[in-house]
Every structure is written in C-alpha cells, then in structure tokens.
Design a protein around this motif. Structure first.
Motif, PDB file in Angstrom:
ATOM      1  N   TRP A  62       0.670  -1.317  -0.117  1.00 11.79           N
ATOM      2  CA  TRP A  62       0.146  -0.003  -0.005  1.00 11.79           C
ATOM      3  C   TRP A  62       0.756   1.174   0.004  1.00 11.79           C
ATOM      4  CZ3 TRP A  62      -3.769   2.456  -1.412  1.00 11.79           C
ATOM      5  CH2 TRP A  62      -4.289   3.876  -0.781  1.00 11.79           C
ATOM      6  N   GLN A  63       2.005   1.274   0.663  1.00 15.22           N
ATOM      7  CA  GLN A  63       2.679   2.418   1.162  1.00 15.22           C
ATOM      8  C   GLN A  63       3.501   2.714  -0.431  1.00 15.22           C
ATOM      9  OE1 GLN A  63       2.824   4.729   3.126  1.00 15.22           O
ATOM     10  NE2 GLN A  63       1.143   3.492   4.288  1.00 15.22           N
ATOM     11  N   SER A  64       3.794   1.532  -1.114  1.00 12.23           N
ATOM     12  CA  SER A  64       4.357   1.484  -2.354  1.00 12.23           C
ATOM     13  C   SER A  64       3.790   2.280  -3.470  1.00 12.23           C
ATOM     14  CB  SER A  64       4.951   0.292  -2.807  1.00 12.23           C
ATOM     15  OG  SER A  64       5.460   0.272  -4.115  1.00 12.23           O
ATOM     16  N   ILE A  65       2.323   1.679  -3.392  1.00 11.06           N
ATOM     17  CA  ILE A  65       1.237   2.245  -4.396  1.00 11.06           C
ATOM     18  C   ILE A  65       0.960   3.833  -4.107  1.00 11.06           C
ATOM     19  CG2 ILE A  65      -1.155   2.402  -4.803  1.00 11.06           C
ATOM     20  CD1 ILE A  65      -1.164  -0.956  -4.413  1.00 11.06           C
ATOM     21  N   ARG A  66       0.863   4.271  -2.807  1.00  8.74           N
ATOM     22  CA  ARG A  66       0.689   5.545  -2.743  1.00  8.74           C
ATOM     23  C   ARG A  66       2.062   6.541  -3.082  1.00  8.74           C
ATOM     24  NH1 ARG A  66       0.103   6.816   2.954  1.00  8.74           N
ATOM     25  NH2 ARG A  66      -0.488   8.880   2.306  1.00  8.74           N
ATOM     26  N   ALA A  67       3.055   5.963  -3.378  1.00 11.10           N
ATOM     27  CA  ALA A  67       4.361   6.701  -3.421  1.00 11.10           C
ATOM     28  C   ALA A  67       4.554   6.660  -5.065  1.00 11.10           C
ATOM     29  CB  ALA A  67       5.623   6.166  -2.791  1.00 11.10           C
ATOM     30  N   ASP A  68       3.949   5.720  -5.707  1.00 12.32           N
ATOM     31  CA  ASP A  68       4.015   5.399  -7.295  1.00 12.32           C
ATOM     32  C   ASP A  68       3.997   6.827  -7.800  1.00 12.32           C
ATOM     33  OD1 ASP A  68       4.081   4.908 -10.056  1.00 12.32           O
ATOM     34  OD2 ASP A  68       3.499   2.827  -9.332  1.00 12.32           O
ATOM     35  N   PRO A  69       4.761   7.511  -8.528  1.00 13.99           N
ATOM     36  CA  PRO A  69       4.663   8.961  -9.181  1.00 13.99           C
ATOM     37  C   PRO A  69       3.694   8.600 -10.437  1.00 13.99           C
ATOM     38  CG  PRO A  69       6.811   7.935  -9.601  1.00 13.99           C
ATOM     39  CD  PRO A  69       6.004   7.081  -8.640  1.00 13.99           C
ATOM     40  N   ARG A  70       3.256   7.329 -11.042  1.00 14.99           N
ATOM     41  CA  ARG A  70       2.665   7.316 -12.220  1.00 14.99           C
ATOM     42  C   ARG A  70       1.110   7.820 -11.951  1.00 14.99           C
ATOM     43  NH1 ARG A  70       4.700   1.395 -13.523  1.00 14.99           N
ATOM     44  NH2 ARG A  70       4.297   1.173 -11.214  1.00 14.99           N
ATOM     45  N   HIS A  71       0.718   8.014 -10.610  1.00 13.80           N
ATOM     46  CA  HIS A  71      -0.617   8.267 -10.483  1.00 13.80           C
ATOM     47  C   HIS A  71      -0.862   9.314  -9.453  1.00 13.80           C
ATOM     48  CE1 HIS A  71      -1.590   4.339  -7.953  1.00 13.80           C
ATOM     49  NE2 HIS A  71      -0.243   4.912  -7.708  1.00 13.80           N
ATOM     50  N   ASP A  72      -1.719  10.156  -9.323  1.00 13.40           N
ATOM     51  CA  ASP A  72      -2.161  11.204  -8.377  1.00 13.40           C
ATOM     52  C   ASP A  72      -3.376  11.669  -8.872  1.00 13.40           C
ATOM     53  OD1 ASP A  72      -1.400  12.696  -5.928  1.00 13.40           O
ATOM     54  OD2 ASP A  72      -1.149  14.247  -7.532  1.00 13.40           O
ATOM     55  N   PRO A  73      -4.449  11.647  -7.719  1.00 11.00           N
ATOM     56  CA  PRO A  73      -4.187  11.357  -6.406  1.00 11.00           C
ATOM     57  C   PRO A  73      -4.524   9.947  -6.437  1.00 11.00           C
ATOM     58  CG  PRO A  73      -6.376  12.224  -7.230  1.00 11.00           C
ATOM     59  CD  PRO A  73      -5.508  12.552  -8.142  1.00 11.00           C
ATOM     60  N   VAL A  74      -4.245   9.292  -5.174  1.00  8.71           N
ATOM     61  CA  VAL A  74      -4.483   7.880  -4.820  1.00  8.71           C
ATOM     62  C   VAL A  74      -5.388   8.241  -3.671  1.00  8.71           C
ATOM     63  CG1 VAL A  74      -3.749   5.875  -3.820  1.00  8.71           C
ATOM     64  CG2 VAL A  74      -2.394   7.160  -5.528  1.00  8.71           C
ATOM     65  N   VAL A  75      -6.729   7.827  -3.895  1.00  7.77           N
ATOM     66  CA  VAL A  75      -7.959   7.927  -2.749  1.00  7.77           C
ATOM     67  C   VAL A  75      -8.359   6.818  -2.185  1.00  7.77           C
ATOM     68  CG1 VAL A  75      -9.927   8.960  -2.263  1.00  7.77           C
ATOM     69  CG2 VAL A  75      -8.617  10.094  -3.885  1.00  7.77           C
ATOM     70  N   MET A  76      -8.122   6.491  -1.182  1.00 11.04           N
ATOM     71  CA  MET A  76      -8.584   5.217  -0.325  1.00 11.04           C
ATOM     72  C   MET A  76     -10.124   5.302  -0.119  1.00 11.04           C
ATOM     73  SD  MET A  76      -7.724   3.500   3.257  1.00 11.04           S
ATOM     74  CE  MET A  76      -5.664   3.150   2.993  1.00 11.04           C
ATOM     75  N   VAL A  77     -10.712   4.372  -0.562  1.00 11.49           N
ATOM     76  CA  VAL A  77     -12.141   4.035  -0.404  1.00 11.49           C
ATOM     77  C   VAL A  77     -12.672   3.345   0.511  1.00 11.49           C
ATOM     78  CG1 VAL A  77     -14.108   3.275  -1.725  1.00 11.49           C
ATOM     79  CG2 VAL A  77     -12.266   4.301  -3.176  1.00 11.49           C
ATOM     80  N   GLN A  78     -11.831   2.454   0.788  1.00 11.19           N
ATOM     81  CA  GLN A  78     -12.076   1.509   2.190  1.00 11.19           C
ATOM     82  C   GLN A  78     -10.788   0.599   2.563  1.00 11.19           C
ATOM     83  OE1 GLN A  78     -13.640  -2.623   1.464  1.00 11.19           O
ATOM     84  NE2 GLN A  78     -15.520  -1.844   2.227  1.00 11.19           N
ATOM     85  N   ARG A  79     -10.795   0.453   3.702  1.00 14.95           N
ATOM     86  CA  ARG A  79      -9.650  -0.178   4.604  1.00 14.95           C
ATOM     87  C   ARG A  79     -10.353  -1.054   5.435  1.00 14.95           C
ATOM     88  NH1 ARG A  79      -3.213   0.700   5.785  1.00 14.95           N
ATOM     89  NH2 ARG A  79      -3.046  -1.530   6.181  1.00 14.95           N
ATOM     90  N   ARG A  80     -10.524  -2.087   5.595  1.00 10.48           N
ATOM     91  CA  ARG A  80     -11.193  -2.989   6.844  1.00 10.48           C
ATOM     92  C   ARG A  80     -10.703  -4.287   6.970  1.00 10.48           C
ATOM     93  NH1 ARG A  80     -16.335  -5.107   6.543  1.00 10.48           N
ATOM     94  NH2 ARG A  80     -16.725  -6.247   4.316  1.00 10.48           N
TER      95      ARG A  80
END
Length: 142
Positions: A62-80
């Motif tokens: 998840w941290q790698s996905i958030r840091a990936d410069p190929r996309h922005d924004p990265v918006v979490m919809v759900q974590r459970r």
C-alpha cells in the motif's frame, strides 16, 4: 489480520497496453510472493484496485502504491479487516474498459464477493468513471 484496501487513482499520463502489461507483470509477481490477492479495473485515466492480504504484507505494498509517481491522486475508498478473501487465487485480476460487454465482465469478476457494500462500490466506480451511460447489471440488495 486479513485486510482489504480499495482505492481509486488517476494516471498522470495515458497508459499504453505495453505499460499496463509491465505494471501487471511486476504487481502479479510481487503480490504472489506476498500472498496478496486482488482486482484491478482500469479505464482511461481512472483506476480502481482492490487488494487483500495479511496486514504485515499488505502495508508495504500500500505504501508503495501511494508513493508511485505514475498516479495522483490516490484515494482510499475502504480499508477494513475481512474474514475471508474475495479474490482467492487471483494475484491480480485485470479488466480494462475496452472489453466488450463490460457490465457482464464486471458482474463475473465481482459475483463471488460476499460483501454487498464492496460490490456496490465497484459498480459505482464503473458507473461514474469507466463507462458513462452504460447500464450495468444489478448485483442484488444494497
């Protein structure tokens, strides 16, 4: 603990079939090595991914996905926390919106998801971002 993360992101640049193929190759290999399962749905600039696995394996991904410069924004919809996987056997299943009969494919891919709220989130994403004007099949009660 088994968890699921659902997020939506926007690609900074148009993705080609080749670039998506490279992303899938790396992600599938990484996910399989970490016992992560999931689904990636993409179309145009918008992407939705659902990933699930043990927290200690899922968090670095998840941290790698958030840091990936190929996309922005990265918006979490759900974590459970979840009791069981919805995507058993899929290190990363993928469908793009160029597929014919997208609604049928989406129903097939999400039909085994036991959580009706999650099915509804996937449908809303598809309705809003992927196929404007396309009527998708009903997945059952909300």
């Amino acid at each position: 603990m088994l968890e699921r993360i659902v997020y939506i992101s926007a690609a900074r640049e148009p993705q080609t079939e080749e670039s998506v193929g490279r992303i899938l190759d790396v992600s599938r290999s990484r996910n399989a090595a970490n016992h992560i399962t999931g689904l990636l749905i993409g179309g145009g600039a918008w992407w939705m991914q659902l990933i699930e696995g043990e927290t200690d394996k899922l968090e670095p991904i998840w941290q790698s996905i958030r840091a990936d410069p190929r996309h922005d924004p990265v918006v979490m919809v759900q974590r459970r926390a979840v009791r069981q996987r919805s995507f058993t056997g899929w290190s990363l299943q993928f469908r793009d919106t160029d597929d014919e009969e997208f609604g049928t494919l989406l129903e097939e891919l999400t039909g085994s998801i036991g959580d009706p709220r999650l099915r509804k989130q996937v449908r809303r994403f598809a309705d809003v971002f992927l196929k404007p004007g396309t009527k998708l099949p009903e997945f059952g009660a909300d």
